[in-house]
Write a protein that holds these residues in place. Sequence first.
Motif, short mmCIF file in Angstrom:
data_model
loop_
_atom_site.label_atom_id
_atom_site.label_comp_id
_atom_site.label_asym_id
_atom_site.label_seq_id
_atom_site.Cartn_x
_atom_site.Cartn_y
_atom_site.Cartn_z
N GLU A 172 0.84 -1.21 0.00
CA GLU A 172 0.00 0.00 0.00
C GLU A 172 0.87 1.25 0.00
O GLU A 172 0.55 2.22 -0.69
CB GLU A 172 -0.92 -0.01 1.21
CG GLU A 172 -2.04 -1.04 1.12
CD GLU A 172 -2.88 -1.10 2.39
OE1 GLU A 172 -2.95 -0.09 3.12
OE2 GLU A 172 -3.44 -2.17 2.66
N VAL A 230 2.24 1.73 -3.51
CA VAL A 230 1.21 2.24 -4.41
C VAL A 230 0.97 3.73 -4.14
O VAL A 230 0.86 4.53 -5.07
CB VAL A 230 -0.10 1.42 -4.29
CG1 VAL A 230 -1.25 2.10 -4.99
CG2 VAL A 230 0.11 0.02 -4.85
N ARG A 254 0.80 -5.58 -15.56
CA ARG A 254 1.62 -4.70 -14.72
C ARG A 254 3.05 -4.61 -15.28
O ARG A 254 3.65 -3.55 -15.34
CB ARG A 254 1.63 -5.22 -13.27
CG ARG A 254 2.41 -4.31 -12.32
CD ARG A 254 3.74 -4.95 -12.01
NE ARG A 254 4.48 -4.12 -11.07
CZ ARG A 254 5.78 -3.94 -11.19
NH1 ARG A 254 6.47 -4.45 -12.17
NH2 ARG A 254 6.42 -3.20 -10.31
N ASP A 301 2.92 -0.10 -10.22
CA ASP A 301 2.00 -0.66 -9.23
C ASP A 301 0.77 0.23 -9.07
O ASP A 301 -0.36 -0.25 -8.99
CB ASP A 301 2.69 -0.85 -7.88
CG ASP A 301 3.71 -1.97 -7.89
OD1 ASP A 301 3.68 -2.82 -8.80
OD2 ASP A 301 4.57 -1.98 -6.98
N TYR A 302 0.99 1.54 -9.02
CA TYR A 302 -0.12 2.49 -8.89
C TYR A 302 -1.07 2.37 -10.09
O TYR A 302 -2.28 2.25 -9.92
CB TYR A 302 0.40 3.92 -8.74
CG TYR A 302 -0.68 4.96 -8.85
CD1 TYR A 302 -1.66 5.07 -7.86
CD2 TYR A 302 -0.76 5.82 -9.93
CE1 TYR A 302 -2.68 6.01 -7.95
CE2 TYR A 302 -1.76 6.76 -10.03
CZ TYR A 302 -2.73 6.85 -9.04
OH TYR A 302 -3.74 7.77 -9.15
N ALA A 332 -1.41 -0.09 -12.24
CA ALA A 332 -2.02 -1.41 -12.34
C ALA A 332 -3.10 -1.65 -11.28
O ALA A 332 -4.06 -2.37 -11.54
CB ALA A 332 -0.95 -2.49 -12.23
N THR A 333 -2.97 -1.02 -10.11
CA THR A 333 -3.92 -1.30 -9.02
C THR A 333 -4.95 -0.20 -8.79
O THR A 333 -6.04 -0.48 -8.29
CB THR A 333 -3.20 -1.56 -7.68
OG1 THR A 333 -2.44 -0.41 -7.32
CG2 THR A 333 -2.29 -2.77 -7.78
N LYS A 334 -4.64 1.04 -9.16
CA LYS A 334 -5.55 2.14 -8.85
C LYS A 334 -6.15 2.82 -10.07
O LYS A 334 -7.01 3.68 -9.93
CB LYS A 334 -4.82 3.20 -8.00
CG LYS A 334 -4.36 2.70 -6.65
CD LYS A 334 -5.54 2.37 -5.78
CE LYS A 334 -5.08 1.98 -4.38
NZ LYS A 334 -6.19 1.67 -3.51
N LYS A 369 -6.01 1.06 -13.77
CA LYS A 369 -6.40 0.05 -14.76
C LYS A 369 -7.73 -0.61 -14.38
O LYS A 369 -7.95 -1.02 -13.25
CB LYS A 369 -5.31 -1.01 -14.85
CG LYS A 369 -5.61 -2.11 -15.83
CD LYS A 369 -4.55 -3.17 -15.82
CE LYS A 369 -5.03 -4.35 -16.67
NZ LYS A 369 -4.08 -5.44 -16.63
#
Length: 181
Positions: free
Chosen positions: A40, A43, A86, A145-146, A148-150, A152
């Motif tokens: 976290e 990210v 990612r 990471d940001y 891909a997770t927040k 996409k």
Amino acid sequence: MIRDKRGQAAPKPGARMALSAAAAVVLAAFALAPTGALAEDRVAWGQKIWQDKAGCNYCHGWAGDGVGGFHHPGHAPSLRATELTRDQIRETIQCGRPGTSMPHFDRFAYTDKRCYGMTAADLGDQMPDRSQVTLQRDEIDALADYVATKIKGLGKVTQQQCYDYYGPGTVTCDIYAPKSQ
């Protein structure tokens, strides 16, 4: 069999070192794989790089929807709709996109074959521009990471996502429909 001073069986010379090396590899693998709060934090750091250092929001828009920033016409691909993995997102940040306006953030991209197996000489006039900002490997990872997770796969931008980005009650977010609608 090798025996120690007391006559007991002893490990072969180098066996302890091999065991220690194997343990170090396992520990390093766990240390490099971010989990929980560490993931976290990475990210969140990626979001800060997106906003403040790399200037991704200038072309892709604050929401990654390709709308672009205040003085930019947009037209960058929507990262909300991307099907890149990612690792492909990471490679794009590092290497840019040949033949497009997506710059590379790795200072040494195309000085060797680290990017798409090509050098600047291979690309000729298709060589992506170097970004004005250089990102280090860990910054590229955090930014990937940001995205891909927040970003996409998020679909249409919501007011809550805007508040999450800019802060609660920001007037900028009034143009977006509340999530419940």
